[in-house]
Design a protein around this motif. Structure first.
Motif, PDB file in Angstrom:
ATOM      1  N   LEU A 173      37.795  55.068  62.943  1.00 45.66           N
ATOM      2  CA  LEU A 173      38.365  55.948  61.952  1.00 45.66           C
ATOM      3  C   LEU A 173      39.177  57.222  62.803  1.00 45.66           C
ATOM      4  O   LEU A 173      40.275  57.682  62.530  1.00 45.66           O
ATOM      5  CB  LEU A 173      37.379  56.752  60.752  1.00 45.66           C
ATOM      6  CG  LEU A 173      36.739  55.663  59.991  1.00 45.66           C
ATOM      7  CD1 LEU A 173      35.577  56.178  59.099  1.00 45.66           C
ATOM      8  CD2 LEU A 173      37.961  55.283  58.916  1.00 45.66           C
ATOM      9  N   LYS A 174      38.235  57.886  63.636  1.00 47.93           N
ATOM     10  CA  LYS A 174      38.791  58.781  64.505  1.00 47.93           C
ATOM     11  C   LYS A 174      40.039  58.457  65.185  1.00 47.93           C
ATOM     12  O   LYS A 174      41.148  59.109  65.474  1.00 47.93           O
ATOM     13  CB  LYS A 174      37.890  59.445  65.371  1.00 47.93           C
ATOM     14  CG  LYS A 174      36.692  60.323  64.622  1.00 47.93           C
ATOM     15  CD  LYS A 174      35.581  60.801  65.656  1.00 47.93           C
ATOM     16  CE  LYS A 174      34.718  61.563  64.906  1.00 47.93           C
ATOM     17  NZ  LYS A 174      33.627  61.810  65.838  1.00 47.93           N
ATOM     18  N   MET A 175      40.234  57.074  65.716  1.00 46.84           N
ATOM     19  CA  MET A 175      41.394  56.789  66.349  1.00 46.84           C
ATOM     20  C   MET A 175      42.398  56.510  65.535  1.00 46.84           C
ATOM     21  O   MET A 175      43.648  56.698  65.966  1.00 46.84           O
ATOM     22  CB  MET A 175      40.833  55.405  67.293  1.00 46.84           C
ATOM     23  CG  MET A 175      39.751  55.699  68.325  1.00 46.84           C
ATOM     24  SD  MET A 175      39.268  54.118  68.571  1.00 46.84           S
ATOM     25  CE  MET A 175      40.682  53.212  69.789  1.00 46.84           C
ATOM     26  N   LEU A 176      42.297  55.954  64.393  1.00 47.70           N
ATOM     27  CA  LEU A 176      43.246  55.883  63.286  1.00 47.70           C
ATOM     28  C   LEU A 176      43.883  56.993  62.955  1.00 47.70           C
ATOM     29  O   LEU A 176      45.113  57.473  62.681  1.00 47.70           O
ATOM     30  CB  LEU A 176      42.785  55.243  62.236  1.00 47.70           C
ATOM     31  CG  LEU A 176      42.503  53.377  62.376  1.00 47.70           C
ATOM     32  CD1 LEU A 176      41.581  53.037  61.217  1.00 47.70           C
ATOM     33  CD2 LEU A 176      43.803  52.620  62.523  1.00 47.70           C
ATOM     34  N   TYR A 177      43.117  58.063  62.789  1.00 44.83           N
ATOM     35  CA  TYR A 177      43.583  59.662  62.579  1.00 44.83           C
ATOM     36  C   TYR A 177      44.490  60.125  63.780  1.00 44.83           C
ATOM     37  O   TYR A 177      45.430  60.829  63.503  1.00 44.83           O
ATOM     38  CB  TYR A 177      42.175  60.398  62.314  1.00 44.83           C
ATOM     39  CG  TYR A 177      42.610  61.694  61.487  1.00 44.83           C
ATOM     40  CD1 TYR A 177      43.039  61.734  60.320  1.00 44.83           C
ATOM     41  CD2 TYR A 177      43.079  63.065  62.117  1.00 44.83           C
ATOM     42  CE1 TYR A 177      43.215  62.960  59.419  1.00 44.83           C
ATOM     43  CE2 TYR A 177      43.350  64.008  61.559  1.00 44.83           C
ATOM     44  CZ  TYR A 177      43.658  64.164  60.218  1.00 44.83           C
ATOM     45  OH  TYR A 177      44.058  65.158  59.621  1.00 44.83           O
ATOM     46  N   ASP A 178      43.775  59.666  64.793  1.00 51.19           N
ATOM     47  CA  ASP A 178      44.792  60.373  66.041  1.00 51.19           C
ATOM     48  C   ASP A 178      45.964  59.766  66.189  1.00 51.19           C
ATOM     49  O   ASP A 178      47.075  60.409  66.719  1.00 51.19           O
ATOM     50  CB  ASP A 178      44.009  60.281  67.420  1.00 51.19           C
ATOM     51  CG  ASP A 178      42.613  60.941  67.408  1.00 51.19           C
ATOM     52  OD1 ASP A 178      42.409  62.030  66.911  1.00 51.19           O
ATOM     53  OD2 ASP A 178      41.586  60.577  68.230  1.00 51.19           O
ATOM     54  N   VAL A 179      46.293  58.507  65.610  1.00 54.07           N
ATOM     55  CA  VAL A 179      47.753  58.016  65.575  1.00 54.07           C
ATOM     56  C   VAL A 179      48.223  58.183  64.376  1.00 54.07           C
ATOM     57  O   VAL A 179      49.628  57.650  64.359  1.00 54.07           O
ATOM     58  CB  VAL A 179      47.731  56.545  66.050  1.00 54.07           C
ATOM     59  CG1 VAL A 179      46.728  56.157  67.279  1.00 54.07           C
ATOM     60  CG2 VAL A 179      46.856  55.560  65.097  1.00 54.07           C
ATOM     61  N   GLY A 180      47.888  58.877  63.593  1.00 53.38           N
ATOM     62  CA  GLY A 180      48.841  59.324  62.550  1.00 53.38           C
ATOM     63  C   GLY A 180      48.511  58.861  61.071  1.00 53.38           C
ATOM     64  O   GLY A 180      49.183  59.235  59.965  1.00 53.38           O
ATOM     65  N   ILE A 181      47.348  57.952  60.898  1.00 52.39           N
ATOM     66  CA  ILE A 181      47.124  57.468  59.617  1.00 52.39           C
ATOM     67  C   ILE A 181      45.929  58.395  58.801  1.00 52.39           C
ATOM     68  O   ILE A 181      45.028  58.891  59.324  1.00 52.39           O
ATOM     69  CB  ILE A 181      46.266  56.158  60.010  1.00 52.39           C
ATOM     70  CG1 ILE A 181      47.394  55.083  60.373  1.00 52.39           C
ATOM     71  CG2 ILE A 181      45.736  55.629  58.640  1.00 52.39           C
ATOM     72  CD1 ILE A 181      46.954  53.835  60.624  1.00 52.39           C
ATOM     73  N   ARG A 182      46.609  58.932  57.810  1.00 52.31           N
ATOM     74  CA  ARG A 182      45.808  59.996  57.207  1.00 52.31           C
ATOM     75  C   ARG A 182      45.139  59.480  55.705  1.00 52.31           C
ATOM     76  O   ARG A 182      44.459  60.238  55.031  1.00 52.31           O
ATOM     77  CB  ARG A 182      47.187  61.041  56.577  1.00 52.31           C
ATOM     78  CG  ARG A 182      47.486  61.840  57.887  1.00 52.31           C
ATOM     79  CD  ARG A 182      46.644  62.863  58.465  1.00 52.31           C
ATOM     80  NE  ARG A 182      47.254  63.304  59.562  1.00 52.31           N
ATOM     81  CZ  ARG A 182      46.944  62.882  60.984  1.00 52.31           C
ATOM     82  NH1 ARG A 182      46.340  61.861  61.115  1.00 52.31           N
ATOM     83  NH2 ARG A 182      47.579  63.667  61.860  1.00 52.31           N
ATOM     84  N   GLU A 183      45.406  58.401  55.640  1.00 57.25           N
ATOM     85  CA  GLU A 183      44.724  57.797  54.154  1.00 57.25           C
ATOM     86  C   GLU A 183      43.915  56.501  54.484  1.00 57.25           C
ATOM     87  O   GLU A 183      44.599  55.716  55.181  1.00 57.25           O
ATOM     88  CB  GLU A 183      45.471  57.751  53.289  1.00 57.25           C
ATOM     89  CG  GLU A 183      44.907  57.089  51.632  1.00 57.25           C
ATOM     90  CD  GLU A 183      46.132  57.263  50.871  1.00 57.25           C
ATOM     91  OE1 GLU A 183      45.960  56.257  49.790  1.00 57.25           O
ATOM     92  OE2 GLU A 183      47.223  57.782  50.781  1.00 57.25           O
ATOM     93  N   ILE A 184      42.869  56.114  54.060  1.00 57.05           N
ATOM     94  CA  ILE A 184      42.186  54.916  54.019  1.00 57.05           C
ATOM     95  C   ILE A 184      41.875  54.579  52.691  1.00 57.05           C
ATOM     96  O   ILE A 184      41.249  55.305  51.676  1.00 57.05           O
ATOM     97  CB  ILE A 184      40.993  54.843  54.997  1.00 57.05           C
ATOM     98  CG1 ILE A 184      40.509  53.350  55.250  1.00 57.05           C
ATOM     99  CG2 ILE A 184      39.814  55.772  54.435  1.00 57.05           C
ATOM    100  CD1 ILE A 184      39.529  53.193  56.186  1.00 57.05           C
TER     101      ILE A 184
END
Length: 418
Positions: A173-184
Motif C-alpha cells: 500500500l505504501k509503495m502504491l501511494y508513493d507512485v501516485g495512487i490515492r484510492e483503493i
C-alpha cells in the motif's frame, strides 16, 4: 465446445425488459428522493451523507467519460461465480501476455499514447485511471511502472486501484501511494467477506487518501452490512464510499471468449428473476460496436436500494453509489461522446474554433436525443418487451429464453449488426 446457442435462461419467473424492471426501481427512488443526489438525466444516483461528501474523483471521471480502466492481466486468486470475465480455469488457460495492458498495449506504447497530443486518449483528454484485472495485486510491477510515469509526467490524472484484498499488505500500500495512487477499492464480497480482507481494509485507511468498497449488490452483501451490522464498523474504519455494482453479464455478443464462465453466470443469476438491459449506442470512433444487451438479476439492484434506505434512515456517513446498469450506460455514452468530440477537434483543427464548436454542439445534441430514446423506448422502432416475449418459451413451468435467438431477434427488430 459450447456456443452461444447452448446458453439458455431457465427461470421460474417471467423475464422482464429494462423498462418493466425500472418501474419498480423508480418507485423506490421516489420514496428516498429527498436523501439522494440524482444526475445525468436521472440515470446516476447516490446518497447524500451527514458530512456532505461528494462522489469520489474516480467516479466523477467515469461519469464525465474521461477515464480509462486498464486491465493489468487476467489472473485472479479467487473464482467469483458471478465474474463476467469467465471462470478461473478459463482465464488461466488463456495465454498470458506479460508486457501487455488490456491485451493490447505494451507499457511503453501506453506511455507514448499519453504523451501524444494527437491521440484520442492522450493525457490531456484523461481525467482518471483505474488499475484492474483479474487481480491487479498479482501484477504490481506493471502498476508501479505505469503509475509512476503518470504521476511524474501527468499528475493531473487521478489514479486508483481495485482489489479483492487478499494480497494487500502495508508495504504494498505504501509503495502504491508513493507512485501516485490515492484510492483503493475493495471487492469485499469476492472473498465472502474474509476477515483478512477486512483487516487489510482497515490498514489501508491509515495510508490511502480514500478507501472505498466496490462490490456487487446482492442479498449476501445486505446480510453482511445490515444483519451483521458491519456497515457501522466500516464507517468507524473510515470507509468513504461504497459502489454497489449491479450484477450483469458482459454484452451478450461479447461472450464468445469465455462461454463456460458466462454459462455459469447465467445459471447463478436465474435463481432469481432476471431482466434484459439494452444499451444501444451505435459505433465508436474506432468502429467498435457499442450497442449491447445484458442479463441482470433483479435482486442485485433491489439489494442496493435496501442498503441505501438503511444508510439514509440511520444517518451513516458513507456515500452509497448505485453503480447500476443505468450508471454504466451513462459512462459508455459519455465516453463515446468524448471520443467523438476529440476526433472532431483533431480532424478539423485547420477549420477554426467556431466550426469545431458547431460540430461538437451537433454531436452533443445527438447524444441528448439518444438519452431521451433510452429513457422512452417507445421513441424507437422496436419494443423490447415484445421481443423478449417472442423468443420466450414455457417449458416444464419455467420460462426459457435462448441467448442466440434473443440476439438475432434484437438485431433484426432494432436493426443492429452484431
Amino acid at each position: 465446445m459450447i456456443s452461444l446457442k447452448d446458453i439458455n435462461i431457465n427461470s421460474p419467473y417471467p423475464i422482464l425488459s429494462r423498462m418493466e424492471f425500472l418501474e419498480k426501481i423508480y418507485k423506490r427512488r421516489e420514496e428516498l428522493k429527498d436523501s439522494l443526489e440524482i444526475s445525468d438525466d436521472e440515470l446516476s444516483v447516490w446518497t447524500k451523507t451527514p458530512s456532505s461528501k461528494t462522489l469520489s474523483k474516480g467516479c466523477q471521471a467515469c461519469k464525465a467519460g474521461k477515464w480509462l480502466c486498464l486491465y493489468m492481466g487476467k489472473k485472479c486468486n479467487i473464482d467469483c461465480v458471478y465474474c463476467a470475465q469467465g471462470t478461473k480455469q478459463e482465464k488461466m488457460m488463456d495465454p498470458e501476455r506479460p508486457d501487455l495492458i488490456n491485451d493490447t498495449y505494451h507499457i511503453e506504447d501506453a506511455k507514448n499514447m499519453f504523451n501524444d497530443p494527437e491521440a484520442i486518449w492522450s493525457a490531456k483528454n484523461t481525467g482518471g485511471i483505474g488499475y484492474s484485472g483479474g487481480e491487479p495485486f498479482i501484477y504490481l510491477d506493471k502498476v508501479f511502472n505505469l503509475a509512476h510515469f503518470i504521476s511524474t509526467y501527468h499528475n493531473h490524472i487521478y489514479q486508483w486501484i481495485y482489489t479483492n484484498g487478499l494480497l494487500v499488505t502495508e508495504d504494498k500500500l505504501k509503495m502504491l501511494y508513493d507512485v501516485g495512487i490515492r484510492e483503493i477499492r475493495f471487492h469485499i464480497g469476492g472473498s465472502n467477506f474474509n476477515p483478512k480482507v477486512l483487516d487489510n481494509l482497515k490498514i489501508a485507511t491509515g495510508i490511502m487518501d480514500y478507501v472505498n468498497v466496490e462490490t456487487p449488490g446482492c442479498r449476501k452483501l445486505k446480510e453482511f452490512l445490515i444483519d451483521k451490522e458491519w456497515i457501522y464498523r466500516l464507517e468507524e474504519m473510515g470507509v468513504y464510499q461504497m459502489n454497489f455494482g449491479e450484477m450483469s453479464t458482459v454484452g451478450v455478443n461479447e461472450m464468445q471468449k469465455f462461454l463456460q464462465g458466462h454459462k455459469r453466470v447465467i445459471e447463478y443469476f436465474q435463481r432469481n428473476q432476471v431482466y434484459v438491459y439494452d444499451s444501444f449506442l451505435g459505433r465508436s470512433v474506432l468502429d467498435r460496436n457499442l450497442s449491447q444487451f445484458y442479463i441482470s438479476p433483479m435482486i442485485s439492484r433491489e439489494s442496493t436500494y435496501d442498503i441505501m434506505k438503511y444508510v439514509i434512515d440511520n444517518k451513516i456517513d458513507i456515500l452509497i453509489n448505485d453503480c447500476s446498469q443505468d450508471a454504466k450506460h451513462v459512462q459508455r455514452t459519455q465516453r463515446n461522446l468524448s471520443e467523438q468530440n476529440i476526433k472532431i477537434a483533431s480532424e478539423n483543427i485547420d477549420k477554426g474554433d467556431e466550426y469545431i464548436t458547431k460540430l461538437q454542439k451537433d454531436n452533443n445534441e445527438l447524444k441528448q436525443k439518444m438519452v431521451e430514446e433510452h429513457k422512452k423506448p417507445d421513441m424507437r422502432g422496436y419494443d423490447m418487451k415484445s421481443i423478449i416475449k417472442s423468443v420466450t418459451r414455457q417449458v416444464d413451468n419455467k420460462y426459457q429464453l435462448n441467448l442466440e435467438e434473443l440476439q438475432k431477434e434484437i438485431g433484426k427488430s432494432a436493426q443492429i449488426e452484431w
